[in-house]
Design a protein around this motif. Structure first.
Motif, PDB file in Angstrom:
ATOM      1  N   LEU A   1      73.046  26.558  16.650  1.00  0.00           N
ATOM      2  CA  LEU A   1      73.392  25.852  17.883  1.00  0.00           C
ATOM      3  C   LEU A   1      74.745  26.308  18.411  1.00  0.00           C
ATOM      4  O   LEU A   1      74.897  26.632  19.602  1.00  0.00           O
ATOM      5  CB  LEU A   1      73.413  24.340  17.634  1.00  0.00           C
ATOM      6  CG  LEU A   1      73.979  23.484  18.769  1.00  0.00           C
ATOM      7  CD1 LEU A   1      73.147  23.640  20.038  1.00  0.00           C
ATOM      8  CD2 LEU A   1      74.073  22.024  18.349  1.00  0.00           C
ATOM      9  N   MET A   2      75.762  26.348  17.542  1.00  0.00           N
ATOM     10  CA  MET A   2      77.091  26.774  17.989  1.00  0.00           C
ATOM     11  C   MET A   2      77.071  28.220  18.478  1.00  0.00           C
ATOM     12  O   MET A   2      77.751  28.573  19.448  1.00  0.00           O
ATOM     13  CB  MET A   2      78.108  26.612  16.861  1.00  0.00           C
ATOM     14  CG  MET A   2      78.557  25.186  16.610  1.00  0.00           C
ATOM     15  SD  MET A   2      79.237  24.328  18.068  1.00  0.00           S
ATOM     16  CE  MET A   2      80.520  25.463  18.606  1.00  0.00           C
ATOM     17  N   HIS A   3      76.285  29.050  17.815  1.00  0.00           N
ATOM     18  CA  HIS A   3      76.176  30.454  18.235  1.00  0.00           C
ATOM     19  C   HIS A   3      75.556  30.544  19.631  1.00  0.00           C
ATOM     20  O   HIS A   3      76.018  31.321  20.479  1.00  0.00           O
ATOM     21  CB  HIS A   3      75.327  31.210  17.214  1.00  0.00           C
ATOM     22  CG  HIS A   3      75.315  32.686  17.401  1.00  0.00           C
ATOM     23  ND1 HIS A   3      76.433  33.414  17.753  1.00  0.00           N
ATOM     24  CD2 HIS A   3      74.304  33.610  17.265  1.00  0.00           C
ATOM     25  CE1 HIS A   3      76.118  34.701  17.835  1.00  0.00           C
ATOM     26  NE2 HIS A   3      74.841  34.832  17.555  1.00  0.00           N
ATOM     27  N   MET A   4      74.548  29.731  19.901  1.00  0.00           N
ATOM     28  CA  MET A   4      73.928  29.715  21.226  1.00  0.00           C
ATOM     29  C   MET A   4      74.870  29.148  22.282  1.00  0.00           C
ATOM     30  O   MET A   4      74.883  29.600  23.432  1.00  0.00           O
ATOM     31  CB  MET A   4      72.614  28.935  21.194  1.00  0.00           C
ATOM     32  CG  MET A   4      71.484  29.659  20.478  1.00  0.00           C
ATOM     33  SD  MET A   4      69.876  28.816  20.611  1.00  0.00           S
ATOM     34  CE  MET A   4      70.056  27.526  19.377  1.00  0.00           C
ATOM     35  N   ILE A   5      75.663  28.140  21.918  1.00  0.00           N
ATOM     36  CA  ILE A   5      76.653  27.589  22.852  1.00  0.00           C
ATOM     37  C   ILE A   5      77.627  28.686  23.267  1.00  0.00           C
ATOM     38  O   ILE A   5      77.957  28.835  24.447  1.00  0.00           O
ATOM     39  CB  ILE A   5      77.404  26.405  22.211  1.00  0.00           C
ATOM     40  CG1 ILE A   5      76.481  25.184  22.113  1.00  0.00           C
ATOM     41  CG2 ILE A   5      78.653  26.054  23.033  1.00  0.00           C
ATOM     42  CD1 ILE A   5      77.082  24.013  21.353  1.00  0.00           C
ATOM     43  N   ARG A   6      78.087  29.475  22.301  1.00  0.00           N
ATOM     44  CA  ARG A   6      79.017  30.559  22.614  1.00  0.00           C
ATOM     45  C   ARG A   6      78.379  31.606  23.526  1.00  0.00           C
ATOM     46  O   ARG A   6      79.076  32.272  24.294  1.00  0.00           O
ATOM     47  CB  ARG A   6      79.496  31.211  21.314  1.00  0.00           C
ATOM     48  CG  ARG A   6      80.499  30.386  20.536  1.00  0.00           C
ATOM     49  CD  ARG A   6      81.191  31.228  19.472  1.00  0.00           C
ATOM     50  NE  ARG A   6      82.310  30.509  18.880  1.00  0.00           N
ATOM     51  CZ  ARG A   6      82.254  29.890  17.708  1.00  0.00           C
ATOM     52  NH1 ARG A   6      81.132  29.895  17.013  1.00  0.00           N
ATOM     53  NH2 ARG A   6      83.317  29.270  17.225  1.00  0.00           N
ATOM     54  N   LYS A   7      77.072  31.747  23.427  1.00  0.00           N
ATOM     55  CA  LYS A   7      76.377  32.721  24.268  1.00  0.00           C
ATOM     56  C   LYS A   7      75.972  32.131  25.623  1.00  0.00           C
ATOM     57  O   LYS A   7      75.297  32.793  26.409  1.00  0.00           O
ATOM     58  CB  LYS A   7      75.154  33.283  23.522  1.00  0.00           C
ATOM     59  CG  LYS A   7      75.541  34.146  22.342  1.00  0.00           C
ATOM     60  CD  LYS A   7      74.361  34.937  21.784  1.00  0.00           C
ATOM     61  CE  LYS A   7      73.445  34.122  20.921  1.00  0.00           C
ATOM     62  NZ  LYS A   7      72.403  34.945  20.243  1.00  0.00           N
ATOM     63  N   GLY A   8      76.364  30.892  25.879  1.00  0.00           N
ATOM     64  CA  GLY A   8      76.100  30.273  27.178  1.00  0.00           C
ATOM     65  C   GLY A   8      74.638  29.996  27.447  1.00  0.00           C
ATOM     66  O   GLY A   8      74.173  30.126  28.582  1.00  0.00           O
TER      67      GLY A   8
END
Length: 230
Positions: free
Chosen positions: A197-204
């Motif tokens: 989830l955090m990785h996807m948040i960083r990828k917008g």
């Protein structure tokens, strides 16, 4: 909304601990020390329980806000240690590097690969093309899916096409490296949901009101249905 009823600690303490845990390469004991420096006495085992309980719920809530991904996927699996034994994290990204989906499995075989594709396609729709390595099990999974389709999914087993997903694994491994292995399959699966989830948040990858001007932390709190504490 997440249900924090009956919790001894405030919501903001719980959320900041689990966010830090999956956003950065930290152990639970690191977080215990960091919270003590901020005047909050919380045991590392409590943070562990919070992560296992709440991270998959936040990730599930976030899926409602996830932007569509492309129809050309790159699929691969990486290794995650659970109770001293390697398990398999199936992952796919589109050609722009956006995360399609992920699934932790006990085995690396055709059935596991098909479960991953079924999950990804249920959430994202079917791709037009899938690039993968030379794994016969992964190809067999797509062949079985194609057997029931009128429009076939094109499979490309070309190694250089998968460089993008292999590079993407590194962001996940960087965070999990200090976790020193998981004690159970459930804890691994739940925590990995938060890491992804955090990785996807960083990828917008999430459509959140005002996301263009908010921090990654603000986006996490918004997806959890909370306002970031001041």
């Amino acid at each position: 909304m997440l249900n924090f009823k009956g919790m001894r600690f405030p919501i903001d303490v719980i959320l900041v601990c689990i966010r830090w845990y999956v956003a950065y390469p930290l152990s639970y004991r690191h977080l215990e020390e960091m919270m003590q420096e901020r005047g909050v006495s919380v045991d590392h085992s409590s943070i562990n329980r919070w992560a296992i309980r709440f991270l998959p719920l936040v990730e599930k809530m976030a899926r409602k806000h996830k932007r569509p991904v492309g129809t050309s996927w790159r699929m691969d699996e990486t290794y995650i240690k659970v109770k001293g034994i390697w398990k398999y994290l199936y992952r796919a990204v589109d050609k722009q590097g956006k995360t399609v989906d992920f699934l932790l499995t006990a085995k690396r075989d055709m059935a596991a690969a098909k479960r991953f594709f079924d999950k990804a396609m249920a959430a994202q729709g079917a791709p037009e093309k899938v690039a993968m390595d030379k794994s016969g099990a992964n190809k067999a999974a797509i062949d079985e899916i194609n057997a029931g389709r009128a429009v076939l999914i094109t499979v490309r087993q070309v190694k250089y096409l998968n460089n993008i997903v292999e590079q993407d694994h590194r962001a996940i491994k960087r965070v999990t490296r200090l976790m020193l292995g998981f004690k159970s399959f459930r804890s691994a699966s739940n925590v990995l949901a938060g890491v992804e989830l955090m990785h996807m948040i960083r990828k917008g990858q999430f459509a959140i009101n005002g996301a263009a001007v908010t921090s990654f932390a603000d986006r996490f709190y918004a997806l959890a249905g909370q306002v970031r504490p001041v």
